[in-house]
Design an enzyme around this catalytic site. Structure first.
Site, mmCIF file in Angstrom:
data_model
loop_
_atom_site.group_PDB
_atom_site.id
_atom_site.type_symbol
_atom_site.label_atom_id
_atom_site.label_comp_id
_atom_site.label_asym_id
_atom_site.label_seq_id
_atom_site.Cartn_x
_atom_site.Cartn_y
_atom_site.Cartn_z
ATOM 1 N N LYS A 33 8.069 -5.494 -14.335
ATOM 2 C CA LYS A 33 7.773 -6.750 -13.640
ATOM 3 C C LYS A 33 6.365 -6.716 -13.060
ATOM 4 C CE LYS A 33 10.063 -4.863 -9.523
ATOM 5 N NZ LYS A 33 11.364 -4.765 -8.822
ATOM 6 N N ARG A 41 19.734 -8.910 0.053
ATOM 7 C CA ARG A 41 18.634 -9.651 -0.563
ATOM 8 C C ARG A 41 19.210 -10.602 -1.610
ATOM 9 N NH1 ARG A 41 13.697 -6.448 -3.467
ATOM 10 N NH2 ARG A 41 15.224 -6.228 -5.132
ATOM 11 N N TYR A 48 -19.793 -9.709 6.611
ATOM 12 C CA TYR A 48 -19.342 -10.932 7.272
ATOM 13 C C TYR A 48 -18.872 -10.665 8.699
ATOM 14 C CZ TYR A 48 -19.298 -13.590 2.873
ATOM 15 O OH TYR A 48 -19.642 -14.243 1.727
ATOM 16 N N MET A 95 -14.734 -11.201 -0.712
ATOM 17 C CA MET A 95 -13.934 -11.626 -1.859
ATOM 18 C C MET A 95 -14.247 -10.792 -3.104
ATOM 19 S SD MET A 95 -13.586 -15.354 -3.695
ATOM 20 C CE MET A 95 -13.332 -16.215 -2.151
HETATM 21 C C1 LIG Z 1 11.797 -3.378 -8.719
HETATM 22 C C2 LIG Z 1 13.215 -2.956 -8.881
HETATM 23 C C3 LIG Z 1 13.548 -1.689 -9.393
HETATM 24 C C4 LIG Z 1 12.530 -0.592 -9.621
HETATM 25 O O1 LIG Z 1 12.324 0.132 -8.427
HETATM 26 P P1 LIG Z 1 11.370 1.429 -8.365
HETATM 27 O O2 LIG Z 1 11.454 1.866 -6.957
HETATM 28 O O3 LIG Z 1 10.004 0.962 -8.730
HETATM 29 O O4 LIG Z 1 11.908 2.405 -9.326
HETATM 30 C C5 LIG Z 1 14.881 -1.431 -9.667
HETATM 31 N N1 LIG Z 1 15.838 -2.347 -9.421
HETATM 32 C C6 LIG Z 1 15.553 -3.557 -8.883
HETATM 33 C C7 LIG Z 1 16.654 -4.512 -8.593
HETATM 34 C C8 LIG Z 1 14.246 -3.896 -8.570
HETATM 35 O O5 LIG Z 1 13.970 -5.079 -8.014
#
Ligand SMILES: *Cc1c(COP(=O)(O)O)cnc(C)c1O
Length: 365
Positions: A35, A133, A261, A310
């Protein structure tokens, strides 16, 4: 080195994957989490490489991320961890497997399967065992089994899973055990109805700290990219990402001169600074400014001083013998993203996923 480059070391990715494979049972499947552009790298390059290495599954957060992988020719199953109701038709069209985390989403998925005339479309049922979550509460197990049975023409629970809240934290081991105990009961009930269901609960730190609960598959992200959330694991892994840049210009400041800045730094004595071509638009957040973050020039640490701009940062090179055009390392095998992130009060995940698409990627095969 003539510009800012993010190198993606595929040999290191292969090393990390094979380390992980050695760590788990030979029949446990690996879901590689790609992801967020492959944790800020290049999701397609990572997925293609790991498909060759034998990854069984890929994981993304959103439907469009899965579609990108399909368009690149990835044929492995792809779990979408957080699908949105608006995208379920597309999800089916690209044969992505959704996480079902609420009855609202499950009903929408059943309707989408009917619209597509899909039969027994594969889904993974997500349980909330304490992270709070996403997911069904454990006490919904029986009702859910009934709903699934009533709709088996349309959807098929190929997987059942949960996610740990603090798998990396030994102080929370008993909380993790309570999550795993809840999941064990759910898994048992689903197994009775679906003997071949894929159960999966461990992320990277779950594999490291609670390996006996690997069930049928583990979902691993950060370890593939070279970070293990623990020093003894980091030793075995090789960072995949190297962020390199270059000294654009050097300035000599007198005592009393200001830098950047808002004049965030006023030199108390003469200092030498280097301006580098990357800034908050590239993922070096303002949190790294004013002495918190640092880069490496000729093996020496150069603190980021003043406010992050930036497109640029300025670093203190008073103590470093270097010239305009010299190479700078931000992260790499000898410059851990974890250490840099920790110095600014955050974690490796945030640093690497924040590296923006503006930075040129270079694949090292
Ligand atoms: C992102 C995610 C993972 C991966 O977690 P890592 O700590 O990077 O191994 C696994 N399961 C779910 C549901 C996630 O959102």
């Amino acid at each position: 080195m003539s510009e800012t480059i993010l190198e993606i070391q595929l040999p290191n990715l292969r090393h990390n994957f094979s380390f992980l494979k050695k760590t788990i049972n030979s029949n446990t499947k690996i879901l590689a989490v790609v992801k967020a552009f492959g944790y800020g790298s290049d999701a397609i390059a990572i997925a293609e490489c790991l498909a060759n290495e034998g990854a069984d599954y890929f994981g993304v957060a959103y439907v469009h991320e899965g579609i990108q992988l399909r368009k690149a020719g990835i044929t492995q199953p792809i779990l979408v961890l957080h699908p949105q109701m608006a995208n379920l038709d597309k999800l089916i069209a690209h044969q992505l497997e959704p996480s079902m985390y609420s009855i609202r989403l499950l009903n929408a998925m059943i309707e989408a399967a009917q619209r597509a005339n899909a039969s027994a479309y594969p889904v993974h049922i997500k349980f909330n065992t304490g992270l709070n979550r996403l997911g069904f509460l454990p006490d919904k197990t029986e009702a859910l089994l009934n709903t699934l049975e009533a709709n088996k023409k349309w959807v098929n629970p190929l997987g059942v899973f949960s996610h740990l809240a603090a798998s990396d934290d030994p102080k929370e081991a008993s909380f993790t055990q309570s999550q795993l105990a809840k999941f064990a009961l759910i898994e048992k009930r689903f197994r009775t109805h679906y003997p071949n269901i894929l159960a999966h609960v461990l992320n990277t730190s779950g594999v490291v700290n609670h390996a006996t609960f690997q069930y049928d598959m583990v979902r691993t992200g950060i370890s593939l990219y070279g970070y293990g959330n623990a020093a003894e694991v980091d030793k075995e892994l090789k960072p995949v990402l190297s962020l390199k840049t270059v000294v654009s210009q050097i300035h000599q400041l007198k005592g009393g001169d200001s830098l950047g800045y808002n004049r965030a730094l006023i030199a108390s004595k003469p200092i030498k600074t280097a301006t580098l071509p990357l800034g908050h638009a590239d993922g070096i957040g303002r949190i790294y400014g004013n002495g918190k973050g640092f880069v490496w020039i000729h093996g020496q640490k150069a603190p980021i001083i003043g406010n992050v701009c930036m497109d640029m940062i300025m670093v203190d090179i008073t103590h470093i013998d270097c010239e305009e055009g010299d190479a700078v390392t931000v992260i790499g095998p000898d410059a851990s993203a974890e250490n840099l992130a920790n110095a600014a009060g955050t974690i490796s995940y945030e640093f690497i996923t924040g590296l923006s698409q503006r930075i040129k990627r270079k694949l090292i095969h």
